[in-house]
Design a protein around this motif. Structure first.
Motif, PDB file in Angstrom:
ATOM      1  N   THR A  65      51.453  63.881  16.261  1.00 24.31           N
ATOM      2  CA  THR A  65      50.221  63.532  16.950  1.00 24.31           C
ATOM      3  C   THR A  65      49.322  62.711  16.039  1.00 24.31           C
ATOM      4  OG1 THR A  65      48.372  64.439  18.224  1.00 24.31           O
ATOM      5  CG2 THR A  65      49.009  65.656  16.298  1.00 24.31           C
ATOM      6  N   VAL A  66      48.525  61.880  16.651  1.00 22.18           N
ATOM      7  CA  VAL A  66      47.457  61.165  15.970  1.00 22.18           C
ATOM      8  C   VAL A  66      46.174  61.702  16.595  1.00 22.18           C
ATOM      9  CG1 VAL A  66      47.581  59.192  17.541  1.00 22.18           C
ATOM     10  CG2 VAL A  66      46.556  58.910  15.306  1.00 22.18           C
ATOM     11  N   TYR A  67      45.169  61.967  15.773  1.00 24.84           N
ATOM     12  CA  TYR A  67      43.982  62.642  16.300  1.00 24.84           C
ATOM     13  C   TYR A  67      42.726  62.232  15.554  1.00 24.84           C
ATOM     14  CZ  TYR A  67      44.545  65.827  12.307  1.00 24.84           C
ATOM     15  OH  TYR A  67      44.667  66.358  11.047  1.00 24.84           O
ATOM     16  N   THR A  68      41.601  62.620  16.129  1.00 23.97           N
ATOM     17  CA  THR A  68      40.303  62.338  15.536  1.00 23.97           C
ATOM     18  C   THR A  68      39.356  63.489  15.837  1.00 23.97           C
ATOM     19  OG1 THR A  68      38.507  60.734  15.362  1.00 23.97           O
ATOM     20  CG2 THR A  68      39.421  61.097  17.548  1.00 23.97           C
ATOM     21  N   ASP A  69      38.390  63.671  14.985  1.00 22.50           N
ATOM     22  CA  ASP A  69      37.332  64.651  15.259  1.00 22.50           C
ATOM     23  C   ASP A  69      35.961  63.981  15.213  1.00 22.50           C
ATOM     24  OD1 ASP A  69      36.952  64.292  12.537  1.00 22.50           O
ATOM     25  OD2 ASP A  69      37.514  66.324  11.988  1.00 22.50           O
ATOM     26  N   ASP A  70      35.967  62.628  15.239  1.00 24.05           N
ATOM     27  CA  ASP A  70      34.693  61.906  15.191  1.00 24.05           C
ATOM     28  C   ASP A  70      34.663  60.732  16.164  1.00 24.05           C
ATOM     29  OD1 ASP A  70      36.329  60.031  13.990  1.00 24.05           O
ATOM     30  OD2 ASP A  70      35.329  60.101  12.047  1.00 24.05           O
ATOM     31  N   GLY A  71      35.315  60.905  17.328  1.00 27.00           N
ATOM     32  CA  GLY A  71      35.274  59.854  18.348  1.00 27.00           C
ATOM     33  C   GLY A  71      36.022  58.594  17.981  1.00 27.00           C
ATOM     34  N   TRP A  72      37.098  58.699  17.210  1.00 23.73           N
ATOM     35  CA  TRP A  72      37.971  57.600  16.799  1.00 23.73           C
ATOM     36  C   TRP A  72      37.335  56.651  15.794  1.00 23.73           C
ATOM     37  CZ3 TRP A  72      42.770  58.795  17.565  1.00 23.73           C
ATOM     38  CH2 TRP A  72      43.101  59.592  18.654  1.00 23.73           C
ATOM     39  N   GLN A  73      36.264  57.101  15.118  1.00 23.96           N
ATOM     40  CA  GLN A  73      35.749  56.311  13.996  1.00 23.96           C
ATOM     41  C   GLN A  73      36.744  56.367  12.844  1.00 23.96           C
ATOM     42  OE1 GLN A  73      31.632  57.155  12.987  1.00 23.96           O
ATOM     43  NE2 GLN A  73      31.219  57.697  15.116  1.00 23.96           N
ATOM     44  N   SER A  74      37.468  57.470  12.759  1.00 15.82           N
ATOM     45  CA  SER A  74      38.559  57.603  11.801  1.00 15.82           C
ATOM     46  C   SER A  74      39.733  58.250  12.518  1.00 15.82           C
ATOM     47  CB  SER A  74      38.131  58.448  10.601  1.00 15.82           C
ATOM     48  OG  SER A  74      37.782  59.742  11.034  1.00 15.82           O
ATOM     49  N   VAL A  75      40.916  58.015  11.991  1.00 17.33           N
ATOM     50  CA  VAL A  75      42.146  58.498  12.611  1.00 17.33           C
ATOM     51  C   VAL A  75      42.935  59.287  11.586  1.00 17.33           C
ATOM     52  CG1 VAL A  75      44.323  57.756  13.657  1.00 17.33           C
ATOM     53  CG2 VAL A  75      42.216  56.522  14.166  1.00 17.33           C
ATOM     54  N   MET A  76      43.472  60.413  12.036  1.00 16.62           N
ATOM     55  CA  MET A  76      44.307  61.242  11.169  1.00 16.62           C
ATOM     56  C   MET A  76      45.663  61.432  11.836  1.00 16.62           C
ATOM     57  SD  MET A  76      41.313  63.925  10.141  1.00 16.62           S
ATOM     58  CE  MET A  76      40.480  63.774  11.711  1.00 16.62           C
TER      59      MET A  76
END
Length: 149
Positions: A65-76
């Motif tokens: 999975t690719v995910y974010t916890d800041d509205g896609w300002q950064s990607v993990m």
């Protein structure tokens, strides 16, 4: 002769269509686990386990999975998903069952060591085949999401 050539051409077209490889299909099953990390009663992060399926069963798949916890300002990116089993589907065939764990801490750690603030984790699922082709499931363009409160 002309009729024979037409039949051969039609047969070639049908043969190519029948031999075409179908792309992998991915679908979300459920968020199967949630673990909240704390230290000295301070919230640090939330870890989620997501279960999903892949069809068809094929060698060489990797998933995650690719995910974010800041509205896609950064990607993990998660660690690679773990294959669980090949399970029978309602159509008489088999699907691959996968699970993946990933952690988020809200605004990429902004809240670590500070009072907890609710946030949303958004994510998309992927699978790659043995040929290196990527396939995605992002919930029809809406992304999957989990509200951490």
């Amino acid at each position: 002769m002309k009729k024979l050539l037409k039949m051969l051409a039609m047969g070639a077209v049908l043969g190519l269509a029948a031999g075409a490889v179908q792309a992998e299909t991915i679908w979300f099953k459920k968020v199967d686990g949630r673990y909240d990390y704390t230290k000295y009663a301070t919230w640090l992060a939330t870890q989620l386990k997501v279960d999903f399926g892949v069809w068809p069963v094929a060698p060489g798949h990797t998933a995650g999975t690719v995910y974010t916890d800041d509205g896609w300002q950064s990607v993990m990116w998660s660690r690679p998903a773990e294959w669980q089993a090949n399970v029978q589907n309602p159509y008489g065939g088999y699907d691959e069952a996968w699970s993946v764990w990933f952690s988020a801490s809200g605004e990429n750690g902004q809240y670590m060591g500070q009072p907890f603030t609710p946030f949303t984790i958004e994510y998309a699922l992927y699978v790659t085949d043995a040929g290196g082709n990527w396939y995605w499931d992002n919930n029809g363009g809406q992304n999957y999401s989990y509200y951490v409160d």
